[in-house]
Design a protein around this motif. Structure first.
Motif, PDB file in Angstrom:
ATOM      1  N   TYR A  79       0.807  -1.219   0.000  1.00  0.00           N
ATOM      2  CA  TYR A  79       0.000   0.000   0.000  1.00  0.00           C
ATOM      3  C   TYR A  79       0.842   1.272   0.000  1.00  0.00           C
ATOM      4  O   TYR A  79       0.332   2.356   0.274  1.00  0.00           O
ATOM      5  CB  TYR A  79      -0.957   0.000   1.186  1.00  0.00           C
ATOM      6  N   SER A  80       2.146   1.119  -0.273  1.00  0.00           N
ATOM      7  CA  SER A  80       3.046   2.272  -0.370  1.00  0.00           C
ATOM      8  C   SER A  80       2.999   3.144   0.882  1.00  0.00           C
ATOM      9  O   SER A  80       2.936   4.376   0.803  1.00  0.00           O
ATOM     10  CB  SER A  80       2.693   3.108  -1.608  1.00  0.00           C
ATOM     11  N   ASP A  81       3.015   2.503   2.040  1.00  0.00           N
ATOM     12  CA  ASP A  81       3.061   3.227   3.310  1.00  0.00           C
ATOM     13  C   ASP A  81       4.527   3.557   3.592  1.00  0.00           C
ATOM     14  O   ASP A  81       5.236   2.816   4.287  1.00  0.00           O
ATOM     15  CB  ASP A  81       2.474   2.354   4.422  1.00  0.00           C
ATOM     16  N   VAL A  82       4.991   4.682   3.042  1.00  0.00           N
ATOM     17  CA  VAL A  82       6.413   5.033   3.084  1.00  0.00           C
ATOM     18  C   VAL A  82       6.940   5.190   4.505  1.00  0.00           C
ATOM     19  O   VAL A  82       7.994   4.641   4.839  1.00  0.00           O
ATOM     20  CB  VAL A  82       6.678   6.300   2.249  1.00  0.00           C
ATOM     21  N   PRO A  83       6.279   5.939   5.394  1.00  0.00           N
ATOM     22  CA  PRO A  83       6.823   6.080   6.753  1.00  0.00           C
ATOM     23  C   PRO A  83       6.981   4.748   7.482  1.00  0.00           C
ATOM     24  O   PRO A  83       8.007   4.498   8.122  1.00  0.00           O
ATOM     25  CB  PRO A  83       5.798   6.984   7.458  1.00  0.00           C
ATOM     26  N   LEU A  84       5.983   3.884   7.368  1.00  0.00           N
ATOM     27  CA  LEU A  84       6.059   2.589   8.046  1.00  0.00           C
ATOM     28  C   LEU A  84       7.130   1.709   7.408  1.00  0.00           C
ATOM     29  O   LEU A  84       7.878   1.015   8.118  1.00  0.00           O
ATOM     30  CB  LEU A  84       4.701   1.887   8.002  1.00  0.00           C
ATOM     31  N   LEU A  85       7.218   1.714   6.097  1.00  0.00           N
ATOM     32  CA  LEU A  85       8.201   0.896   5.397  1.00  0.00           C
ATOM     33  C   LEU A  85       9.618   1.308   5.762  1.00  0.00           C
ATOM     34  O   LEU A  85      10.481   0.465   6.044  1.00  0.00           O
ATOM     35  CB  LEU A  85       7.985   1.007   3.888  1.00  0.00           C
ATOM     36  N   LEU A  86       9.882   2.612   5.786  1.00  0.00           N
ATOM     37  CA  LEU A  86      11.221   3.089   6.150  1.00  0.00           C
ATOM     38  C   LEU A  86      11.523   2.830   7.625  1.00  0.00           C
ATOM     39  O   LEU A  86      12.654   2.477   7.978  1.00  0.00           O
ATOM     40  CB  LEU A  86      11.327   4.589   5.848  1.00  0.00           C
ATOM     41  N   GLY A  87      10.520   2.994   8.482  1.00  0.00           N
ATOM     42  CA  GLY A  87      10.737   2.747   9.905  1.00  0.00           C
ATOM     43  C   GLY A  87      11.082   1.293  10.191  1.00  0.00           C
ATOM     44  O   GLY A  87      12.017   0.999  10.946  1.00  0.00           O
ATOM     45  N   ILE A  88      10.350   0.362   9.578  1.00  0.00           N
ATOM     46  CA  ILE A  88      10.630  -1.064   9.791  1.00  0.00           C
ATOM     47  C   ILE A  88      11.963  -1.441   9.171  1.00  0.00           C
ATOM     48  O   ILE A  88      12.697  -2.287   9.713  1.00  0.00           O
ATOM     49  CB  ILE A  88       9.492  -1.917   9.212  1.00  0.00           C
ATOM     50  N   THR A  89      12.325  -0.826   8.042  1.00  0.00           N
ATOM     51  CA  THR A  89      13.622  -1.102   7.417  1.00  0.00           C
ATOM     52  C   THR A  89      14.767  -0.713   8.342  1.00  0.00           C
ATOM     53  O   THR A  89      15.730  -1.489   8.525  1.00  0.00           O
ATOM     54  CB  THR A  89      13.745  -0.339   6.089  1.00  0.00           C
ATOM     55  N   LEU A  90      14.685   0.468   8.929  1.00  0.00           N
ATOM     56  CA  LEU A  90      15.729   0.885   9.877  1.00  0.00           C
ATOM     57  C   LEU A  90      15.757  -0.011  11.103  1.00  0.00           C
ATOM     58  O   LEU A  90      16.835  -0.386  11.595  1.00  0.00           O
ATOM     59  CB  LEU A  90      15.493   2.337  10.296  1.00  0.00           C
ATOM     60  N   PHE A  91      14.589  -0.365  11.597  1.00  0.00           N
ATOM     61  CA  PHE A  91      14.528  -1.207  12.792  1.00  0.00           C
ATOM     62  C   PHE A  91      15.087  -2.595  12.513  1.00  0.00           C
ATOM     63  O   PHE A  91      15.821  -3.158  13.334  1.00  0.00           O
ATOM     64  CB  PHE A  91      13.084  -1.312  13.282  1.00  0.00           C
ATOM     65  N   SER A  92      14.762  -3.171  11.358  1.00  0.00           N
ATOM     66  CA  SER A  92      15.287  -4.492  11.025  1.00  0.00           C
ATOM     67  C   SER A  92      16.788  -4.460  10.826  1.00  0.00           C
ATOM     68  O   SER A  92      17.498  -5.402  11.193  1.00  0.00           O
ATOM     69  CB  SER A  92      14.593  -5.019   9.765  1.00  0.00           C
ATOM     70  N   THR A  93      17.301  -3.380  10.240  1.00  0.00           N
ATOM     71  CA  THR A  93      18.755  -3.230  10.091  1.00  0.00           C
ATOM     72  C   THR A  93      19.433  -3.203  11.445  1.00  0.00           C
ATOM     73  O   THR A  93      20.467  -3.855  11.660  1.00  0.00           O
ATOM     74  CB  THR A  93      19.076  -1.939   9.318  1.00  0.00           C
ATOM     75  N   LEU A  94      18.864  -2.440  12.373  1.00  0.00           N
ATOM     76  CA  LEU A  94      19.421  -2.364  13.723  1.00  0.00           C
ATOM     77  C   LEU A  94      19.346  -3.709  14.425  1.00  0.00           C
ATOM     78  O   LEU A  94      20.281  -4.121  15.132  1.00  0.00           O
ATOM     79  CB  LEU A  94      18.667  -1.296  14.515  1.00  0.00           C
ATOM     80  N   PHE A  95      18.262  -4.435  14.228  1.00  0.00           N
ATOM     81  CA  PHE A  95      18.074  -5.744  14.853  1.00  0.00           C
ATOM     82  C   PHE A  95      19.134  -6.734  14.384  1.00  0.00           C
ATOM     83  O   PHE A  95      19.758  -7.441  15.179  1.00  0.00           O
ATOM     84  CB  PHE A  95      16.665  -6.261  14.531  1.00  0.00           C
ATOM     85  N   VAL A  96      19.360  -6.796  13.065  1.00  0.00           N
ATOM     86  CA  VAL A  96      20.359  -7.716  12.519  1.00  0.00           C
ATOM     87  C   VAL A  96      21.759  -7.306  12.953  1.00  0.00           C
ATOM     88  O   VAL A  96      22.598  -8.160  13.279  1.00  0.00           O
ATOM     89  CB  VAL A  96      20.247  -7.753  10.981  1.00  0.00           C
ATOM     90  N   PHE A  97      22.033  -6.007  12.976  1.00  0.00           N
ATOM     91  CA  PHE A  97      23.357  -5.537  13.389  1.00  0.00           C
ATOM     92  C   PHE A  97      23.639  -5.909  14.842  1.00  0.00           C
ATOM     93  O   PHE A  97      24.755  -6.336  15.177  1.00  0.00           O
ATOM     94  CB  PHE A  97      23.453  -4.021  13.205  1.00  0.00           C
ATOM     95  N   VAL A  98      22.655  -5.728  15.713  1.00  0.00           N
ATOM     96  CA  VAL A  98      22.838  -6.074  17.122  1.00  0.00           C
ATOM     97  C   VAL A  98      23.095  -7.578  17.274  1.00  0.00           C
ATOM     98  O   VAL A  98      23.922  -7.997  18.093  1.00  0.00           O
ATOM     99  CB  VAL A  98      21.608  -5.635  17.948  1.00  0.00           C
ATOM    100  N   GLY A  99      22.402  -8.400  16.484  1.00  0.00           N
ATOM    101  CA  GLY A  99      22.647  -9.835  16.534  1.00  0.00           C
ATOM    102  C   GLY A  99      24.076 -10.190  16.170  1.00  0.00           C
ATOM    103  O   GLY A  99      24.734 -10.983  16.856  1.00  0.00           O
ATOM    104  N   ASN A 100      24.591  -9.598  15.091  1.00  0.00           N
ATOM    105  CA  ASN A 100      25.976  -9.848  14.695  1.00  0.00           C
ATOM    106  C   ASN A 100      26.967  -9.297  15.718  1.00  0.00           C
ATOM    107  O   ASN A 100      28.020  -9.887  15.960  1.00  0.00           O
ATOM    108  CB  ASN A 100      26.246  -9.235  13.321  1.00  0.00           C
ATOM    109  N   MET A 101      26.624  -8.162  16.325  1.00  0.00           N
ATOM    110  CA  MET A 101      27.497  -7.587  17.340  1.00  0.00           C
ATOM    111  C   MET A 101      27.590  -8.494  18.560  1.00  0.00           C
ATOM    112  O   MET A 101      28.674  -8.704  19.113  1.00  0.00           O
ATOM    113  CB  MET A 101      26.979  -6.200  17.737  1.00  0.00           C
ATOM    114  N   LEU A 102      26.459  -9.048  18.973  1.00  0.00           N
ATOM    115  CA  LEU A 102      26.472  -9.971  20.107  1.00  0.00           C
ATOM    116  C   LEU A 102      27.306 -11.206  19.799  1.00  0.00           C
ATOM    117  O   LEU A 102      28.016 -11.723  20.670  1.00  0.00           O
ATOM    118  CB  LEU A 102      25.043 -10.379  20.461  1.00  0.00           C
ATOM    119  N   ALA A 103      27.234 -11.662  18.548  1.00  0.00           N
ATOM    120  CA  ALA A 103      28.044 -12.813  18.155  1.00  0.00           C
ATOM    121  C   ALA A 103      29.531 -12.494  18.288  1.00  0.00           C
ATOM    122  O   ALA A 103      30.309 -13.300  18.820  1.00  0.00           O
ATOM    123  CB  ALA A 103      27.719 -13.218  16.719  1.00  0.00           C
TER     124      ALA A 103
END
Length: 329
Positions: A288-312
């Protein structure tokens, strides 16, 4: 030494995280801006009596008439102040939606992560111990097949077998239909969680098993293990005293490296099972081209994956002091 290691690595991780988030923000914003979907049309939906003037006011309200560079810096400035905007689809602040959906997704991903790690490590150890025998050959073929099967196909098969034919698990959702949220029990939530978590765990358990097998075979063929066998140690004693400590670090590497796979697979799993998490939300935001939500989840998922690799990497430094010394230099 440990204090210096943690300070040094924290600075490196912080710098990498900032540069990664900036790069992901720019690339994501450019890709969303190039999308052919009209955000205004998606916002008004099927409402027939929306005039041209009203569409223009909506576009002006959301800043869609501004140049892309100006829109990006306005959005980035709001993000730095903790304002991710308002979702066009849910009509609510993006941050509130992320917090609400992340709880369900986290339970799903962590359950699948534990399933894949424990199951993959155990199967890998069994294959390594029985290297070349019939049990190893059968399990290895099963793992190769599982590596090539897409997540959505596994989910559909699980639904047909365990929900339709056997009736053991519900068709979807995270809670029973028609039951208020405050009346849902933990057992009911687990009952709805098991099938999508098993589906998602199949993404990485085969890779962990095959990787663990190869590392264990290398360990069992080493000179010190041959010496231990010559002293009369049993196969399980060799695994416990010499094998586990040498294959644990590679297994942790594979397990924490699967964070990105889990997050990507959760999009498919949540849509198949109608599970109300971040995966379903980002799919709806893209449709549905919800740009604010799409960008927000993209940043959050990037941070989530980065934190996982950092913990490793932090765990590597705790388990193996040589990695810690390499980070200090």
């Amino acid at each position: 030494m440990k204090k210096k290691y943690y300070l040094k690595c924290t600075g490196k991780y912080l710098f990498r995280m900032i540069t990664l988030l900036i790069a992901v923000s720019v690339i994501s914003f450019v890709l969303v801006s190039l999308s052919p979907v009209d955000p205004v049309q998606q916002y008004v939906g099927a409402v027939p009596n929306v005039s041209v003037e009203q569409r223009a006011k909506i576009a002006e309200y959301w800043g869609l008439n501004d140049p892309p560079v100006e829109r990006f810096f306005a959005w980035a400035g709001s993000v730095l102040h903790g304002d991710f905007g308002v979702s066009l689809l849910y009509r609510r602040p993006v941050l509130d939606i992320i917090v609400e959906k992340f709880g369900a997704s986290l339970a799903l991903m962590m359950t699948a992560w534990i399933f894949s790690g424990v199951l993959g490590f155990a199967i890998g150890c069994v294959m390594g111990l029985f290297n070349g025998r019939w049990l190893d050959k059968i399990l290895k073929k099963v793992c190769f097949v599982m590596c090539s099967i897409p997540t959505f196909w596994i989910g559909i098969v699980f639904l047909m077998v365990f929900s339709v034919m056997l009736g053991w698990f519900p068709f979807g959702m995270s809670v029973p239909k028609g039951v208020p949220a405050d009346e849902v029990t933990i057992l009911q939530r687990i009952h709805h969680l098991v099938l999508p978590a098993l589906t998602l765990s199949f993404l990485s358990f085969a890779n962990v098993a095959l990787h663990t097998r190869e590392k264990l075979v290398d360990v069992l063929e080493s000179d010190y293990v041959l010496f231990a066998k010559a002293r009369g140690e049993s196969k399980w004693s060799v695994l416990k005293r010499h094998g586990l400590r040498n294959i644990l670090l590679p297994a942790v590497t594979m397990q924490f490296g699967s964070f990105s796979e889990l997050f990507g697979g959760s999009v498919l799993a949540e849509n198949i099972f109608s599970y109300p998490g971040l995966g379903a939300a980002v799919s709806a935001a893209g449709m549905y081209s919800d740009v604010p939500l799409l960008l927000g989840i993209t940043l959050f998922s990037t941070l989530f994956v980065f934190v996982g690799n950092m913990l490793a990497n932090i765990i590597y430094g705790i388990v193996d002091p040589q990695i810690r010394e390499g980070c200090i230099k």
